[in-house]
Design a protein around this motif. Sequence first.
Motif, PDB file in Angstrom:
ATOM      1  N   SER A   9       4.975  73.650  73.493  1.00  0.00           N
ATOM      2  CA  SER A   9       4.042  74.734  73.820  1.00  0.00           C
ATOM      3  C   SER A   9       3.231  74.385  75.064  1.00  0.00           C
ATOM      4  O   SER A   9       2.613  73.333  75.136  1.00  0.00           O
ATOM      5  N   ARG A  11       0.529  75.892  75.854  1.00  0.00           N
ATOM      6  CA  ARG A  11      -0.862  76.348  75.684  1.00  0.00           C
ATOM      7  C   ARG A  11      -1.802  75.183  75.385  1.00  0.00           C
ATOM      8  O   ARG A  11      -1.451  74.235  74.683  1.00  0.00           O
ATOM      9  N   SER A  14      -2.828  74.643  71.307  1.00  0.00           N
ATOM     10  CA  SER A  14      -1.502  74.900  70.749  1.00  0.00           C
ATOM     11  C   SER A  14      -1.388  74.571  69.268  1.00  0.00           C
ATOM     12  O   SER A  14      -1.760  73.481  68.824  1.00  0.00           O
ATOM     13  N   THR A  16       1.563  74.426  67.926  1.00  0.00           N
ATOM     14  CA  THR A  16       2.761  73.563  67.888  1.00  0.00           C
ATOM     15  C   THR A  16       2.361  72.106  68.110  1.00  0.00           C
ATOM     16  O   THR A  16       3.008  71.190  67.593  1.00  0.00           O
ATOM     17  N   GLU A  78       7.417  80.056  68.736  1.00  0.00           N
ATOM     18  CA  GLU A  78       8.324  81.191  68.980  1.00  0.00           C
ATOM     19  C   GLU A  78       7.633  82.148  69.942  1.00  0.00           C
ATOM     20  O   GLU A  78       6.548  82.646  69.664  1.00  0.00           O
ATOM     21  N   TYR A  79       8.241  82.332  71.096  1.00  0.00           N
ATOM     22  CA  TYR A  79       7.747  83.294  72.082  1.00  0.00           C
ATOM     23  C   TYR A  79       8.853  84.330  72.302  1.00  0.00           C
ATOM     24  O   TYR A  79       9.966  83.968  72.710  1.00  0.00           O
TER      25      TYR A  79
END
Length: 187
Positions: A9, A11, A14, A16, A78-79
């Motif tokens: 991830s 971000r 995150s 994740t 998941e994106y």
Amino acid sequence: MNILVINGSPREQSMTRNLSNTIIDELDEKGINVLSFDVNFHELPLFKGDQSDLEHPEVQRLLEYATKADAFFLCSPEYHNGMSGALKNALDFLGGSHFKHKPTALASVGGGGKGGINALNNMRTVMRGLYALVLPDQFCADPTCFDEKGYMADEQAKERLLVVVKELITLTKQVNQPTETQQNASN
Ligand SMILES: Cc1cc2nc3c(=O)[nH]c(=O)nc-3n(C[C@H](O)[C@H](O)[C@H](O)COP(=O)(O)O)c2cc1C
């Protein structure tokens, strides 16, 4: 045994990363040597296929860790029904030589309501292209699995995750066991 755990991830905050930290803690506890690559902390350039990109320090780090790794634990958010673009970009710097004959476990974090499975299926397809020995078992978390400090507070989810961690260790030991012929040669 070296296991490379990748947080896919990009971000800052995150979920994740919470997942990959849980995996790292568990591997640490079991005395496994963990290598960790986080696509947020270790920002890679965009893969363009240029030879000069290979000199980038974070590309160097990724290549070094992937070469040293006996096994991988790949974690992705998941994106838009797939793995993150940042994780795919990282994998594009690597090749079959890094993954062939190496056990690889997959885990994802979706947005809830059964999200995450598409990212796992997408990762599985990509990892087949990289010749990884992907475990049949896998793990998928919701953001609700974690408390506000980032710990995996959902005990049932943690138990499931730990099953996958154990399977990865078992398979890695089996793959790296010397064959009978090698054993006889060293006797
Ligand atoms: C660009 C983007 C696309 C997303 N697409 C999905 C999706 O297709 N399915 C899903 O379950 N969750 C989706 N989500 C929700 C994320 O999977 C969820 O917020 C997860 O916690 C993100 O992980 P991260 O915090 O490690 O980035 C999406 C989030 C973003 C930012």
